[in-house]
Write a protein that holds these residues in place. Structure first.
Motif, short mmCIF file in Angstrom:
data_model
loop_
_atom_site.label_atom_id
_atom_site.label_comp_id
_atom_site.label_asym_id
_atom_site.label_seq_id
_atom_site.Cartn_x
_atom_site.Cartn_y
_atom_site.Cartn_z
N MET A 68 14.73 -46.38 8.19
CA MET A 68 14.31 -45.39 9.14
C MET A 68 13.98 -46.07 10.46
O MET A 68 13.37 -47.12 10.48
CB MET A 68 13.09 -44.66 8.61
N ASN A 69 14.38 -45.44 11.56
CA ASN A 69 14.20 -46.04 12.86
C ASN A 69 13.40 -45.09 13.75
O ASN A 69 13.76 -43.93 13.88
CB ASN A 69 15.58 -46.32 13.47
N ILE A 70 12.34 -45.58 14.34
CA ILE A 70 11.57 -44.76 15.27
C ILE A 70 12.23 -44.86 16.64
O ILE A 70 12.48 -45.95 17.14
CB ILE A 70 10.09 -45.20 15.33
N THR A 71 12.53 -43.72 17.22
CA THR A 71 13.32 -43.66 18.44
C THR A 71 12.45 -43.72 19.68
O THR A 71 11.22 -43.60 19.60
CB THR A 71 14.11 -42.34 18.45
N PRO A 72 13.08 -43.84 20.86
CA PRO A 72 12.31 -43.81 22.11
C PRO A 72 11.54 -42.51 22.31
O PRO A 72 10.56 -42.46 23.01
CB PRO A 72 13.37 -43.98 23.20
N PHE A 73 12.01 -41.42 21.66
CA PHE A 73 11.31 -40.15 21.75
C PHE A 73 10.07 -40.16 20.85
O PHE A 73 9.26 -39.26 20.91
CB PHE A 73 12.23 -38.99 21.35
N GLY A 74 9.95 -41.15 19.98
CA GLY A 74 8.77 -41.28 19.13
C GLY A 74 8.79 -40.41 17.90
O GLY A 74 7.76 -40.16 17.31
N ARG A 75 9.97 -39.95 17.47
CA ARG A 75 10.06 -39.12 16.27
C ARG A 75 11.11 -39.68 15.33
O ARG A 75 11.98 -40.43 15.72
CB ARG A 75 10.43 -37.68 16.64
N GLN A 76 11.01 -39.29 14.08
CA GLN A 76 11.98 -39.67 13.08
C GLN A 76 12.76 -38.44 12.65
O GLN A 76 12.23 -37.33 12.67
CB GLN A 76 11.30 -40.26 11.84
N SER A 77 14.01 -38.63 12.25
CA SER A 77 14.83 -37.55 11.73
C SER A 77 15.16 -37.87 10.28
O SER A 77 15.74 -38.92 9.99
CB SER A 77 16.12 -37.41 12.54
N LEU A 78 14.78 -36.98 9.38
CA LEU A 78 15.02 -37.17 7.95
C LEU A 78 15.89 -36.02 7.45
O LEU A 78 15.54 -34.86 7.61
CB LEU A 78 13.70 -37.17 7.18
N VAL A 79 17.02 -36.36 6.83
CA VAL A 79 17.92 -35.36 6.25
C VAL A 79 18.07 -35.70 4.78
O VAL A 79 18.49 -36.80 4.43
CB VAL A 79 19.29 -35.35 6.95
N HIS A 80 17.72 -34.75 3.91
CA HIS A 80 17.79 -34.99 2.47
C HIS A 80 19.23 -34.96 1.97
O HIS A 80 19.66 -35.84 1.23
CB HIS A 80 16.95 -33.95 1.72
N ASP A 81 20.02 -33.96 2.38
CA ASP A 81 21.37 -33.81 1.86
C ASP A 81 22.26 -33.21 2.93
O ASP A 81 21.89 -32.23 3.58
CB ASP A 81 21.33 -32.89 0.62
N ILE A 82 23.45 -33.79 3.10
CA ILE A 82 24.42 -33.23 4.05
C ILE A 82 25.81 -33.31 3.46
O ILE A 82 26.16 -34.30 2.82
CB ILE A 82 24.35 -33.93 5.42
N LYS A 83 26.55 -32.23 3.62
CA LYS A 83 27.94 -32.19 3.21
C LYS A 83 28.76 -31.76 4.41
O LYS A 83 28.65 -30.61 4.86
CB LYS A 83 28.14 -31.24 2.03
N LEU A 84 29.55 -32.66 4.94
CA LEU A 84 30.40 -32.40 6.10
C LEU A 84 31.82 -32.73 5.70
O LEU A 84 32.13 -33.87 5.39
CB LEU A 84 29.95 -33.26 7.29
N ARG A 85 32.68 -31.72 5.70
CA ARG A 85 34.05 -31.92 5.21
C ARG A 85 34.97 -32.50 6.28
O ARG A 85 35.82 -33.32 5.98
CB ARG A 85 34.61 -30.61 4.69
N THR A 86 34.85 -32.07 7.53
CA THR A 86 35.77 -32.53 8.58
C THR A 86 35.02 -32.75 9.88
O THR A 86 34.24 -31.91 10.31
CB THR A 86 36.88 -31.47 8.82
N LEU A 87 35.27 -33.89 10.50
CA LEU A 87 34.76 -34.23 11.82
C LEU A 87 35.95 -34.73 12.62
O LEU A 87 36.56 -35.73 12.25
CB LEU A 87 33.68 -35.30 11.72
N THR A 143 7.99 -35.90 12.88
CA THR A 143 9.18 -36.04 12.04
C THR A 143 9.96 -34.72 12.04
O THR A 143 9.38 -33.66 11.89
CB THR A 143 8.80 -36.40 10.60
N ILE A 144 11.29 -34.83 12.21
CA ILE A 144 12.18 -33.69 12.05
C ILE A 144 12.70 -33.76 10.62
O ILE A 144 13.34 -34.74 10.25
CB ILE A 144 13.35 -33.75 13.04
N LYS A 145 12.38 -32.75 9.81
CA LYS A 145 12.80 -32.76 8.41
C LYS A 145 13.81 -31.65 8.17
O LYS A 145 13.57 -30.51 8.53
CB LYS A 145 11.59 -32.56 7.49
N VAL A 146 14.94 -32.02 7.55
CA VAL A 146 15.98 -31.07 7.22
C VAL A 146 16.27 -31.20 5.74
O VAL A 146 16.47 -32.31 5.23
CB VAL A 146 17.26 -31.36 8.03
N GLY A 147 16.29 -30.08 5.03
CA GLY A 147 16.55 -30.11 3.60
C GLY A 147 18.02 -30.33 3.29
O GLY A 147 18.43 -31.37 2.80
#
Length: 127
Positions: free
Chosen positions: A1-20, A86-90
């Motif tokens: 986990m990396n603390i950013t210049p904005f001073g917040r962390q982003s945590l994502v539990h699960d992501i499914k991305l089929r095409t980028l 912290t930004i938390k995404v399920g």
């Protein structure tokens, strides 16, 4: 986990991305700048017919005309309270991100997205 210049962390539990595809961005965490540009020339014909000298972006003004950006004249007042930090995404389930688009969990200071698409349909004469 990396603390950013904005001073917040982003945590994502699960992501499914089929095409980028096509100048798109998938970003978890903060970023200072994101710039995505996608130019598309799509030629559709009823018959398979190809020419060696076609498909030049400079032949179509849509790809070189300046895009007018309206100036921001209204003052914006923002009060932010990041009590947790912290930004938390399920869970995220995305079919596709394409053509200068962003899937982003976090903060961004400056974003510029541009997609220019020119479709040409060449149909045979009806008999």
């Amino acid at each position: 986990m990396n603390i950013t210049p904005f001073g917040r962390q982003s945590l994502v539990h699960d992501i499914k991305l089929r095409t980028l595809a096509f100048s798109s961005t998938f970003q978890i965490g903060d970023s200072c700048k994101i710039k995505a540009v996608s130019n598309v020339l799509a030629i559709q014909r009823e018959r398979e017919l190809f020419f060696d000298d076609e498909g030049k972006f400079e032949d179509y003004p849509i790809f070189s005309e300046p895009i007018p950006l309206a100036p921001i004249t209204t003052p914006v007042n923002v009060n932010t309270l990041n009590a947790n930090g912290t930004i938390k995404v399920g869970s995220i389930d995305i079919i596709g991100v394409s053509s200068a688009s962003i899937l982003h969990v976090g903060n961004t200071d400056d974003v510029y997205l541009e997609n220019r698409t020119h479709h040409i349909r060449q149909l045979s004469d009806a008999e």
